[in-house]
Motif scaffolding. Structure first.
Motif, short mmCIF file in Angstrom:
data_model
loop_
_atom_site.label_atom_id
_atom_site.label_comp_id
_atom_site.label_asym_id
_atom_site.label_seq_id
_atom_site.Cartn_x
_atom_site.Cartn_y
_atom_site.Cartn_z
N CYS A 276 40.48 -37.02 34.39
CA CYS A 276 39.85 -38.45 34.71
C CYS A 276 40.65 -39.44 33.98
CB CYS A 276 38.42 -38.44 34.08
SG CYS A 276 38.35 -38.59 32.42
N LEU A 277 40.29 -40.92 34.13
CA LEU A 277 40.90 -41.86 33.71
C LEU A 277 41.16 -41.94 32.24
CD1 LEU A 277 42.11 -44.59 34.66
CD2 LEU A 277 39.95 -45.54 34.16
N ALA A 278 40.05 -41.33 31.41
CA ALA A 278 40.09 -41.18 29.89
C ALA A 278 40.87 -39.96 29.52
CB ALA A 278 38.83 -40.96 29.24
N CYS A 279 41.21 -39.09 30.25
CA CYS A 279 41.96 -37.73 29.98
C CYS A 279 43.46 -38.29 30.28
CB CYS A 279 41.88 -36.70 31.34
SG CYS A 279 40.51 -35.72 30.96
N THR A 280 43.79 -39.21 31.29
CA THR A 280 45.23 -39.93 31.60
C THR A 280 45.45 -40.89 30.48
OG1 THR A 280 44.74 -39.55 33.92
CG2 THR A 280 46.43 -40.95 33.19
N TYR A 281 44.53 -41.65 29.91
CA TYR A 281 44.83 -42.58 28.93
C TYR A 281 44.15 -42.20 27.76
CZ TYR A 281 46.95 -45.11 32.74
OH TYR A 281 47.65 -45.64 34.00
N ARG A 282 44.11 -40.99 27.20
CA ARG A 282 43.39 -40.72 26.02
C ARG A 282 44.18 -41.38 24.81
NH1 ARG A 282 46.42 -36.24 27.67
NH2 ARG A 282 47.60 -34.85 26.19
N HIS A 283 43.44 -41.30 23.61
CA HIS A 283 43.99 -41.78 22.29
C HIS A 283 45.20 -41.28 21.95
CE1 HIS A 283 44.28 -43.03 18.17
NE2 HIS A 283 43.56 -44.29 18.73
N VAL A 284 46.27 -42.40 21.72
CA VAL A 284 47.69 -41.67 21.09
C VAL A 284 47.78 -42.62 19.65
CG1 VAL A 284 48.56 -40.99 23.40
CG2 VAL A 284 48.97 -43.33 22.56
N VAL A 285 48.88 -41.90 18.95
CA VAL A 285 49.10 -42.72 17.70
C VAL A 285 49.78 -43.93 17.73
CG1 VAL A 285 50.66 -42.40 15.55
CG2 VAL A 285 49.43 -40.39 16.36
N ALA B 18 58.50 -37.83 45.46
CA ALA B 18 57.12 -37.20 45.81
C ALA B 18 56.75 -35.88 44.98
CB ALA B 18 57.02 -36.82 47.42
N ARG B 19 57.91 -35.29 44.69
CA ARG B 19 57.79 -34.04 43.81
C ARG B 19 57.19 -34.15 42.43
NH1 ARG B 19 63.59 -34.68 44.23
NH2 ARG B 19 64.58 -35.03 42.13
N LEU B 20 57.26 -35.44 41.82
CA LEU B 20 56.56 -35.70 40.53
C LEU B 20 55.28 -36.03 40.57
CD1 LEU B 20 59.60 -38.15 39.19
CD2 LEU B 20 59.19 -35.52 38.88
N ARG B 21 54.58 -36.07 41.78
CA ARG B 21 53.27 -35.96 41.75
C ARG B 21 52.51 -34.90 41.12
NH1 ARG B 21 50.72 -40.15 45.04
NH2 ARG B 21 52.13 -41.16 46.47
N GLN B 22 51.43 -35.07 40.47
CA GLN B 22 50.83 -33.89 39.85
C GLN B 22 49.32 -33.71 39.89
OE1 GLN B 22 52.09 -33.75 35.66
NE2 GLN B 22 53.82 -35.12 35.89
N ARG B 23 48.86 -32.65 39.54
CA ARG B 23 47.52 -32.53 39.70
C ARG B 23 47.02 -32.10 38.14
NH1 ARG B 23 43.41 -32.38 43.28
NH2 ARG B 23 41.37 -31.28 42.98
N ARG B 24 46.56 -33.17 37.27
CA ARG B 24 46.66 -32.68 35.94
C ARG B 24 45.23 -32.21 35.57
NH1 ARG B 24 49.48 -37.10 31.84
NH2 ARG B 24 51.83 -36.57 32.28
N PRO B 25 45.31 -31.32 34.57
CA PRO B 25 43.84 -30.56 34.17
C PRO B 25 43.24 -31.77 33.24
CG PRO B 25 45.53 -29.65 33.14
CD PRO B 25 46.47 -30.59 33.93
N ARG B 26 41.91 -31.58 33.15
CA ARG B 26 41.11 -32.19 32.10
C ARG B 26 41.86 -31.97 30.57
NH1 ARG B 26 34.70 -30.89 33.07
NH2 ARG B 26 34.45 -32.15 34.89
#
Length: 471
Positions: A312-321, A434-442
């Motif tokens: 989801c959006l929060a997975c993609t932009y989760r908190h980082v240092v 196009a080959r850099l498109r991904q289906r990222r997991p949670r």
């Protein structure tokens, strides 16, 4: 051929123009490791754009609009430091040259003339191609080897962008949708959206006001908009280009908007904060199309439809240092505590605390301004010196507009059920791949997905399937 009759007059006041030039110089200085005076001198280059009549000239105008927000676009052959020749036009100067050509499926920018097969591109496709042409032209004009590399020739292809056969698209009803943020990426999105058969009503939500440097990257704005609410300024200027779409500006943050609406079928997010994106996800919009920039090095596009078993959006932009380091830097620079930044916007109490450290500022001018916006302005005025300053710098205009255009592309792909991936990172100085498109997991530590009640909330709002509300 003179481009001036087709180009919009920017009408920048001296103060606004100075702010814009300073923003660009700081970005270049930070990117390649030079002082700002040298960077400003490098950006004081003059580009002549020459085009034949017809589709090539229309495309050349789009390229020139992006270039003039960073360098000088001139119509004087004797003053040009570089000439960009578009289509089959004859060169007008003795300056070094780049050549650009476009057809229905691709574009090429090179140091030598290159012919393409022909055909007129869809205007949304041409907008994406214009961003690539601006990147290559800037790289050549600035002449700085430490800038990101641009291939010669640079080919950009519709197949890699993922555009369908756009002329065959049925109308897209945006009733129930909201554009979150009205900054540079949002302007790029709206400029791309005008080329699509949209109708209905689109809300535009942003609590901020237009700052002095915003017209530099927000192509609908002029200096006369400085101080106006961003959402209202964008809606006012863009409305004339959308005869079948009502634009409703709302000066508020997304959480307030979502609370009032109850549920948000579609959110197009263009904000410039990871933390705000996580807050948007906590409001559980049914569909998300998101675009962001990392200074001038990358554009990221994310999308998803609830319910989803993937990121989801929060997975993609989760908190980082680095995110916390940036916020600590902003708080320290403004004389605040880290928790103060959670308010999002400066209120009267926060303004008093800031003025205690920065006595030269009128506290009344601070209320309603974002903390990171003020921090960036103070960095620009050299009132702050911090190693974290680079993280608050604004990208060149072509990068923000590319992000907005790719968000529009993703919206179309999502509408047509052609968006099986949820993450795409694009190098704005090279062709999208196009080959850099991904289906990222949670993400296991996602602020939203890791909540025990997340699945129940999604089911209560959107059931097992979801689509944008139709009029």
């Amino acid at each position: 051929m003179d481009l001036e009759p087709e180009r919009r007059t920017l009408g920048k006041a001296d103060g606004v123009a100075v702010s814009a030039r300073a923003d660009n110089a700081r970005m270049l200085a930070s990117l390649v490791g030079m002082d700002e005076d040298e960077a400003a001198e490098r950006l004081h280059c003059r580009i002549l754009v020459t085009a034949e009549p017809g589709a090539a000239k229309t495309w050349a105008v789009s390229i020139a609009e992006l270039l003039e927000r960073t360098v000088i676009v001139t119509d004087s052959p004797t003053e040009a430091d570089l000439e960009l020749v578009v289509g089959n036009a004859a060169a007008r100067s003795h300056a070094p040259r780049l050549f650009a050509a476009i057809d229905a499926k691709s574009a090429v920018i090179a140091s030598k003339p290159t012919m393409l097969s022909g055909g007129r591109p869809h205007p949304l496709l041409a907008m994406v191609f214009a961003c690539a042409a601006a990147a290559a032209t800037l790289r050549a004009a600035i002449g700085e080897p430490r800038l990101p590399a641009v291939p010669d020739p640079l080919y950009v292809r519709a197949a890699d962008i993922g555009l369908p056969e756009l002329p065959a698209i049925a109308s897209i009803d945006l009733t129930g949708a909201v554009l979150v943020g009205a900054g540079a990426v949002a302007h790029g999105f709206m400029r791309a959206l005008r080329y699509l058969p949209v109708r209905g009503k689109l809300d535009i939500v942003d609590p901020k006001t237009v700052g002095p440097s915003n017209p530099n990257r927000c192509l609908y704005l002029t200096d006369e908009d400085v101080g106006a609410p961003k959402a209202e300024a964008l809606a006012r200027h863009a409305a004339k280009e959308f005869p079948d779409l009502v634009l409703r500006p709302l000066v508020m943050d997304f959480k307030t908007y979502a609370t009032r609406q109850g549920k948000v079928p579609l959110a197009v997010t263009t904000v410039d904060s990871r933390r705000v994106r996580r807050q948007i996800q906590m409001c559980v919009p049914g569909r998300v199309v998101d675009a962001s920039t990392t200074d001038v090095r990358a554009v990221v596009v994310h999308s998803h439809v609830q319910p989803t078993d993937h990121a989801c959006l929060a997975c993609t932009y989760r908190h980082v240092v680095d995110e916390e380091a940036r916020e600590r830097s902003i708080a320290a620079g403004l004389g605040l505590e880290l928790n103060d930044l959670k308010k999002g916007l400066i209120d009267a109490d926060m303004a008093k605390k800031i003025v205690a450290t920065h006595t030269e500022i009128d506290p009344g001018s601070l209320v309603g301004k974002a903390f990171d916006t003020l921090f960036r302005e103070l960095c620009g005025a050299q009132a702050l010196h911090t190693t974290e300053g680079r993280q608050t710098l604004t990208p060149f205009a072509f990068v923000s507009n590319l992000a907005g255009a790719l968000a529009a592309v993703e919206l179309v792909r999502q509408e047509l059920g052609q968006a099986p991936t949820n993450y795409w990172q694009v190098d704005p100085w090279r062709s999208p791949l196009a080959r850099l498109r991904q289906r990222r997991p949670r993400a296991s530590d996602c602020q939203f997905c890791s909540r025990p009640d997340a699945a129940d909330v999604v089911h209560d709002l959107w059931g097992s399937q979801h689509s944008v509300a139709r009029a």
